[in-house]
Design an enzyme around this catalytic site. Structure first.
Site, PDB file in Angstrom:
ATOM      1  N   SER A   1       1.027  -1.233   0.020  1.00 47.12           N
ATOM      2  CA  SER A   1       0.073  -0.020   0.031  1.00 47.12           C
ATOM      3  C   SER A   1       0.821   1.311   0.025  1.00 47.12           C
ATOM      4  O   SER A   1       0.677   2.214   0.823  1.00 47.12           O
ATOM      5  CB  SER A   1      -0.981  -0.240   1.010  1.00 47.12           C
ATOM      6  OG  SER A   1      -1.702  -1.093   1.145  1.00 47.12           O
TER       7      SER A   1
ATOM      8  N   ARG B   1       7.366   6.176  -4.095  1.00 44.26           N
ATOM      9  CA  ARG B   1       7.913   7.042  -3.350  1.00 44.26           C
ATOM     10  C   ARG B   1       7.215   6.322  -1.977  1.00 44.26           C
ATOM     11  O   ARG B   1       6.375   5.656  -2.246  1.00 44.26           O
ATOM     12  CB  ARG B   1       7.383   8.426  -3.235  1.00 44.26           C
ATOM     13  CG  ARG B   1       5.912   8.644  -3.186  1.00 44.26           C
ATOM     14  CD  ARG B   1       5.672  10.214  -2.977  1.00 44.26           C
ATOM     15  NE  ARG B   1       4.316  10.365  -2.791  1.00 44.26           N
ATOM     16  CZ  ARG B   1       3.259  10.250  -3.585  1.00 44.26           C
ATOM     17  NH1 ARG B   1       3.663  10.103  -5.016  1.00 44.26           N
ATOM     18  NH2 ARG B   1       2.004  10.384  -3.591  1.00 44.26           N
TER      19      ARG B   1
ATOM     20  N   ASP C   1      -4.229  -2.148  -1.544  1.00 48.68           N
ATOM     21  CA  ASP C   1      -5.060  -2.439  -0.657  1.00 48.68           C
ATOM     22  C   ASP C   1      -6.513  -2.539  -0.958  1.00 48.68           C
ATOM     23  O   ASP C   1      -7.378  -3.375  -0.899  1.00 48.68           O
ATOM     24  CB  ASP C   1      -4.984  -1.945   0.629  1.00 48.68           C
ATOM     25  CG  ASP C   1      -5.104  -0.460   0.825  1.00 48.68           C
ATOM     26  OD1 ASP C   1      -5.111   0.195  -0.510  1.00 48.68           O
ATOM     27  OD2 ASP C   1      -5.036   0.083   1.888  1.00 48.68           O
TER      28      ASP C   1
END
Length: 498
Positions: A175, A190, A228
């Site tokens: 996630s 990132r 997710d």
């Protein structure tokens, strides 16, 4: 009566009169302060207004942005990421599969035995990631994860054992922002949520995990890399073929839905055989001139680490609702002495008022609002509040939660419009559309959930709303990753044998 006595009476009367004037002045001053505080509250309420016409504009803007994001990368505030999931679970999957759910400071490993929808057996373990690993080297993080996964594999009992000669398969819920390149490949864009492992950025997270498993001799293949929200959609679809979208309303927020593959202009490859593709919207980044932004939202955004980003998320998700309440209370304290002559120092601390505490105050059903009094005392060190003040605070919670809930409903309507499911079509009057929901905000904040569902009813009308089902899909993402490992595993076998 002597002159002295008369003088004393006059002095006394003058003193009483002066005291009365002071009392009246004090009352007037207090009522002036109260009126000022209520002006601040009413002004905020007006600016937070979400009449149905405005919500329809928000939904239409969401649909327009969805089209733009599907047309080209960078064409919209919505990323509309292609998940490469084109084969959702059917409920027929069988076998034993693993899942790894990494989304924060803890991760979970799951072992799932599938034997049909009514026969799912789950075992899982939660592991805390040491703080030094969260900011260390890429290899150290994945070695730690692989090591914990190997320990969990070693606990397989007879009932949950993989047949000899079979490779274990894993669904990996990751996630963090990833640029996905296939069902089982994607590079890290990132870090968020307190992670900062510089040499992992730009790396394929599946390759890194695979190398770590190989280093310790763990024979396991990553069959699916999923976000997710996509995992929640897969988990919901396993038990219900009518699930068409998933929405997470927790600390953060996101949505994923099933799109027709031929409605994705930016898709370059061959169209999948299923004709479908799951799209990860990353809808927290949605913004529109129709969103009822206030000066409190604007200051919250400018003070944040990602100013100008995730505007929708900052108005509807659990991370921020309590903070909006705090900012309004601070204005009332500074400009209307709502809590007395001095501004409570704790009230000046950002994010001190969490959404679960706001929810507890909002749901306070005691006659004297004892829960509100306790929360103010324990969290903000504010005591001696009047019932009138506590009622105003509950009203403030109501304004913020209702706005968030109604805007969430508008977002869902945007998805229903894009997929043509916002109105019942002739001959499909009984066609159900199910939205699988996950996240603590939706699950635990009852007034938020009820307001969202009531708004859906208002937006769609009774007739159409009967065919829209919004249901909690608890732990959807972990189970969903294992299910996608299963459906993709079988899908690959089918392709290879064809």
């Amino acid at each position: 009566m002597g002159k002295v006595a008369v003088a004393a009476v006059v002095v006394c009367a003058a003193a009483v009169s002066a005291a009365a004037v002071l009392v009246v002045r004090h009352q007037m001053r207090n009522s002036g302060k109260w009126a000022k505080a209520m002006d601040i509250l009413r002004d905020f309420e007006d600016k937070c207004g979400t009449p149905i016409a405005k919500l329809r504009q928000v939904a239409d803007a969401m649909t327009v942005e969805m089209h733009a994001g599907l047309a080209s990368d960078g064409g919209s505030k919505l990323k509309m990421l292609i998940s490469y999931v084109d084969n959702l679970p059917t409920g027929d999957e069988t076998g034993i599969f693993y899942a790894l759910d990494l989304g924060g400071t803890n991760f979970r490993v799951l072992r799932v035995k599938l034997g049909g929808v009514e026969n799912v057996k789950k075992e899982f373990q939660e592991v805390s990631i040491p703080p030094n690993v969260m900011i260390g080297k890429c290899e150290d993080l994945f070695d730690f994860i692989a090591g914990e996964l190997a320990k969990f594999v070693a606990t397989e009992d007879e009932d949950m054992q993989i047949p000899p000669g079979t490779q274990r398969e894993l669904g990996f819920t990751f996630s963090f922002p990833v640029k996905q390149s296939s069902i089982a490949g994607g590079t890290l864009v990132r870090w968020t949520k307190g992670f900062n492992i510089e040499d992992a950025v730009g790396q394929d997270v599946v390759e890194e995990l695979t190398k770590a498993m190989e280093r310790i001799g763990l024979d396991m293949r990553v069959s699916a890399l999923v976000n997710d929200t996509v995992g929640t959609l897969a988990g919901g679809r396993y038990g219900n073929p009518n699930v068409i979208a998933a929405v997470i309303l927790g600390t953060g927020t996101n949505a994923a839905y099933v799109e027709h593959a031929n409605a994705i202009p930016k898709w370059q490859g061959l169209l999948p055989k299923s004709g479908e593709m799951v799209i990860n919207m990353e809808w927290g980044n949605f913004r529109s001139s129709h969103l009822p932004l206030t000066e409190y939202d604007e200051s919250l955004d400018s003070d944040s680490l990602n100013a100008g980003e995730q505007i929708y998320e900052k108005m509807i998700s659990g991370m921020y609702l309590g903070e909006v309440v705090r900012r309004v209370l601070l204005r009332m304290a500074e400009e209307a002495e709502f809590f007395g002559d001095t501004v409570p120092s704790k009230l000046q601390k950002p994010f001190i008022l969490r959404t679960p505490d706001m929810s507890a105050m909002h749901h306070d059903s005691t006659p004297d609002l004892k829960v509100v009094a306790t929360k103010l005392k324990d969290i903000l060190e504010i005591s001696n509040t009047s019932l009138k003040m506590r009622k105003a605070i509950v009203e403030l919670c109501e304004i913020v939660a209702t706005r968030g809930a109604r805007l969430s409903a508008a977002g869902i309507l945007g998805i229903l419009k894009k997929t043509g499911r916002d109105v019942s079509k002739e001959g499909e009057e009984n066609q159900k559309s199910v939205i699988a929901m996950d996240g603590g905000l939706f699950e635990h904040y009852t007034k938020f959930r009820n307001a969202m569902q009531n708004t859906m009813n208002e937006l769609l009308g009774e007739e159409n709303y009967r065919n829209i089902i919004i249901e909690l899909s608890n732990d959807g993402s972990g189970l969903g990753a294992a299910l996608l490992a299963a459906s993709h595993s079988q899908y690959l076998e089918y392709i290879e044998s064809a």
